[in-house]
Scaffold this active site. Structure first.
Site, PDB file in Angstrom:
ATOM      1  N   ASP A 106      -2.055  15.739  17.361  1.00 23.31           N
ATOM      2  CA  ASP A 106      -3.561  15.255  16.912  1.00 23.31           C
ATOM      3  C   ASP A 106      -4.013  14.201  17.945  1.00 23.31           C
ATOM      4  O   ASP A 106      -5.118  12.789  17.917  1.00 23.31           O
ATOM      5  CB  ASP A 106      -3.517  14.481  15.582  1.00 23.31           C
ATOM      6  CG  ASP A 106      -2.842  13.132  15.747  1.00 23.31           C
ATOM      7  OD1 ASP A 106      -1.484  13.285  16.254  1.00 23.31           O
ATOM      8  OD2 ASP A 106      -3.155  12.198  14.107  1.00 23.31           O
ATOM      9  N   LYS A 157       2.854   1.035  11.382  1.00 22.07           N
ATOM     10  CA  LYS A 157       1.622   0.041  10.467  1.00 22.07           C
ATOM     11  C   LYS A 157       1.968  -0.879   9.341  1.00 22.07           C
ATOM     12  O   LYS A 157       2.392  -1.308   8.109  1.00 22.07           O
ATOM     13  CB  LYS A 157       1.776   1.209   9.283  1.00 22.07           C
ATOM     14  CG  LYS A 157       1.510   2.482  10.267  1.00 22.07           C
ATOM     15  CD  LYS A 157       0.733   3.663   9.446  1.00 22.07           C
ATOM     16  CE  LYS A 157       0.369   4.477  10.625  1.00 22.07           C
ATOM     17  NZ  LYS A 157       1.434   5.860  10.562  1.00 22.07           N
ATOM     18  N   ASP A 215      -6.361   9.127  19.098  1.00 21.65           N
ATOM     19  CA  ASP A 215      -5.820   9.277  17.547  1.00 21.65           C
ATOM     20  C   ASP A 215      -6.277  10.155  16.717  1.00 21.65           C
ATOM     21  O   ASP A 215      -7.663   9.096  16.066  1.00 21.65           O
ATOM     22  CB  ASP A 215      -4.698   9.007  16.832  1.00 21.65           C
ATOM     23  CG  ASP A 215      -4.178   9.733  15.638  1.00 21.65           C
ATOM     24  OD1 ASP A 215      -5.454  10.518  14.805  1.00 21.65           O
ATOM     25  OD2 ASP A 215      -3.289   9.613  14.553  1.00 21.65           O
TER      26      ASP A 215
HETATM   27  N1  GDD Z   1       6.793  19.957  12.226  1.00 23.41           N
HETATM   28  C1  GDD Z   1       5.820  18.332  11.205  1.00 23.41           C
HETATM   29  N2  GDD Z   1       7.001  18.080  10.052  1.00 23.41           N
HETATM   30  N3  GDD Z   1       5.077  17.917  11.775  1.00 23.41           N
HETATM   31  C2  GDD Z   1       4.523  16.250  11.469  1.00 23.41           C
HETATM   32  C3  GDD Z   1       5.117  16.348   9.385  1.00 23.41           C
HETATM   33  C4  GDD Z   1       6.858  17.225   9.591  1.00 23.41           C
HETATM   34  O1  GDD Z   1       6.750  16.220   8.067  1.00 23.41           O
HETATM   35  N4  GDD Z   1       4.188  14.839   9.584  1.00 23.41           N
HETATM   36  C5  GDD Z   1       3.634  14.554  10.270  1.00 23.41           C
HETATM   37  N5  GDD Z   1       3.215  15.615  11.777  1.00 23.41           N
HETATM   38  C6  GDD Z   1       2.915  15.242  12.172  1.00 23.41           C
HETATM   39  C7  GDD Z   1       1.215  15.088  12.464  1.00 23.41           C
HETATM   40  O2  GDD Z   1       0.555  17.086  12.525  1.00 23.41           O
HETATM   41  C8  GDD Z   1       0.893  14.669  13.407  1.00 23.41           C
HETATM   42  O3  GDD Z   1       0.494  15.303  14.909  1.00 23.41           O
HETATM   43  C9  GDD Z   1       2.256  13.777  14.314  1.00 23.41           C
HETATM   44  O4  GDD Z   1       2.883  14.348  13.459  1.00 23.41           O
HETATM   45  C10 GDD Z   1       1.689  12.325  13.612  1.00 23.41           C
HETATM   46  O5  GDD Z   1       1.492  12.268  11.672  1.00 23.41           O
HETATM   47  P1  GDD Z   1       0.748  11.211  11.798  1.00 23.41           P
HETATM   48  O6  GDD Z   1       0.133  11.972  10.102  1.00 23.41           O
HETATM   49  O7  GDD Z   1      -1.068  11.876  12.289  1.00 23.41           O
HETATM   50  O8  GDD Z   1       0.912  10.021  12.228  1.00 23.41           O
HETATM   51  P2  GDD Z   1       0.175   8.762  11.811  1.00 23.41           P
HETATM   52  O9  GDD Z   1      -1.193   9.039  13.356  1.00 23.41           O
HETATM   53  O10 GDD Z   1      -0.597   7.663  11.003  1.00 23.41           O
HETATM   54  O11 GDD Z   1       1.032   7.898  12.754  1.00 23.41           O
HETATM   55  C11 GDD Z   1       1.751   8.150  13.583  1.00 23.41           C
HETATM   56  O12 GDD Z   1       0.868   8.304  15.204  1.00 23.41           O
HETATM   57  C12 GDD Z   1       0.402   7.088  15.916  1.00 23.41           C
HETATM   58  C13 GDD Z   1      -0.523   7.570  16.893  1.00 23.41           C
HETATM   59  O13 GDD Z   1      -2.000   8.267  16.773  1.00 23.41           O
HETATM   60  C14 GDD Z   1       2.721   7.397  14.110  1.00 23.41           C
HETATM   61  O14 GDD Z   1       3.760   8.035  15.360  1.00 23.41           O
HETATM   62  C15 GDD Z   1       2.694   5.523  14.848  1.00 23.41           C
HETATM   63  O15 GDD Z   1       3.773   5.389  15.122  1.00 23.41           O
HETATM   64  C16 GDD Z   1       1.010   5.918  16.147  1.00 23.41           C
HETATM   65  O16 GDD Z   1       1.452   4.748  16.655  1.00 23.41           O
HETATM   66 MG    MG Z   2      -2.507  10.531  13.774  1.00 26.47          MG
END
Ligand code: GDD
Ligand code: MG
Length: 352
Positions: A106, A157, A215
């Site tokens: 994403d 977070k 993001d």
């Molecule tokens: N295969 C799989 N399985 N993918 C997953 C799962 C899972 O269980 N859970 C989440 N994802 C994928 C989501 O589809 C997304 O592309 C990515 O992992 C990150 O998940 P988000 O839910 O978007 O996390 P976030 O935005 O709150 O936080 C993450 O991204 C940030 C940067 O954008 C973390 O990695 C943070 O540390 C980071 O700063």
């Molecule tokens: Mg994200």
């Protein structure tokens, strides 16, 4: 690429399609990542899917349109980011010391991926994380580094971030490190794997580059990202054509005196009627915006109808929803798919 999340912050749009497949500047979001990966010399991609997995195969097939070979793995129960990476490892090619690029599905990023891989090799790191500065680090993984660029902690977070430098969601792993993640169980790479590696003294490097980065996990960010690609603020090879103030796709019909600006995309079969003003928005396929309606910074779902005279600002309209004449919908409001707002006297605001 990690694409298994449910995209809850983007509901109701993600009720019908997962976040990485939402139409973004004319193509599924992930197409921007895939074309960039190919441009950076990547040839083989494994998509770690869970939610709506079958839709990914339908959208990208074998990957040949992108000059890539795409494989798919599926988690029947989401395994988290670490579990997802571990699950995908079964299909990875190459040897134990080879670098493996992992991307959150994403993220729009203009950073120099080959330079990140070079740093990883040069430092013989276990993992190398792309890091970017942001205004509100508490919403991300906060990643302090020492003067040599080595990561000293990973604080996912945290309410008390120690730096505004965050994890940008693009990692280079040494292949053998992925194999140490426990298989078949839920693991968070952010909360378990990275802190564990740092504690054990493994070399975890930060690759800091403040190129374009976003993001797209919230409606505001999603619409911003789509508009930025259309405007050319981020170069995406997946944008079919040159950047401009708007992108009108295929058979969409836009009245000559309608005003489109701010990187607005108008989807296939969509209709924008006379005098409508649409700025900084994404209008999905088949949606219609009536005469004189004003739409700003909003996402209009597939086949939704906005009748003339309505005012929409910073809202998400679900697929097939209907907004009658005279309604004013502002900041943060989300209309669920198929909902009908008939009453001309309704005023909604999430801030009210
Ligand atoms: N295969 C799989 N399985 N993918 C997953 C799962 C899972 O269980 N859970 C989440 N994802 C994928 C989501 O589809 C997304 O592309 C990515 O992992 C990150 O998940 P988000 O839910 O978007 O996390 P976030 O935005 O709150 O936080 C993450 O991204 C940030 C940067 O954008 C973390 O990695 C943070 O540390 C980071 O700063
Ligand atoms: Mg994200």
């Amino acid at each position: 690429m990690l694409v298994g999340g449910k995209g809850t912050r983007l509901r109701p749009l993600t009720l019908s399609a997962p976040k990485p497949l939402l139409p973004t500047a004319g193509v599924p979001f992930l197409a921007h990542q895939l074309t960039r990966a190919a441009e950076c010399g990547i040839t083989h991609v494994v998509l770690a899917t869970s939610y709506r997995a079958e839709m990914f195969t339908e959208a990208f097939g074998t990957g040949e349109d992108f000059g890539l070979s795409i494989d798919y793995v599926h988690e029947s129960e989401p395994l988290g980011t670490g579990g997802g990476i571990r699950n995908a490892a079964a299909l990875l090619r190459g040897g134990p010391d080879d670098p493996i690029v992992v991307l959150n599905g994403d993220v729009l990023t203009g950073h120099d991926l080959p330079a990140q891989v070079d740093l990883h090799r040069k430092k013989d790191a276990a993992v190398t994380l792309h890091l970017v500065p942001v205004e509100d680090p508490s919403r991300y993984g906060c990643v302090p580094t020492d003067s040599s660029g080595r990561v000293t902690a990973f604080l996912e977070k945290t309410p008390n971030p120690v730096t505004n430098q965050i994890n940008a969601g693009c990692y280079v792993f040494r292949r053998s490190v992925i194999d140490t993640i426990p298989a078949g169980q839920v693991v968070s790479v952010e909360r378990e794997t990275f802190p564990g590696l740092i504690a054990s003294g493994a070399v975890v490097m930060g690759y800091a580059e403040a190129a374009y980065w976003l993001d797209v996990g919230t409606p505001e960010a999603f619409v911003r990202g789509s508009c930025d690609v259309v405007l050319g603020a981020l170069h995406s090879p997946a944008l079919g054509g040159t950047p401009g103030v708007c992108l009108v796709l295929g058979d969409a019909r836009v009245a000559p005196d309608a005003q489109l600006s701010g990187g607005t995309t108008v989807g296939y079969g969509a209709v924008i009627q006379a005098g409508a003003i649409v700025s900084g928005s994404v209008v999905f396929d088949g949606a219609s915006i009536g005469a004189g309606a004003v739409v700003r910074d909003s996402i209009i779902g597939r086949d939704a109808t906005i009748v003339g005279g309505a005012l929409l600002d910073g809202v998400v309209i679900g697929d097939g929803a209907y907004v009658g004449p005279g309604n004013e919908l502002t900041r943060g409001l989300r209309l669920w798919p198929g909902a009908r707002l008939e009453d001309t006297s309704v005023r909604f605001s999430s801030d009210a």
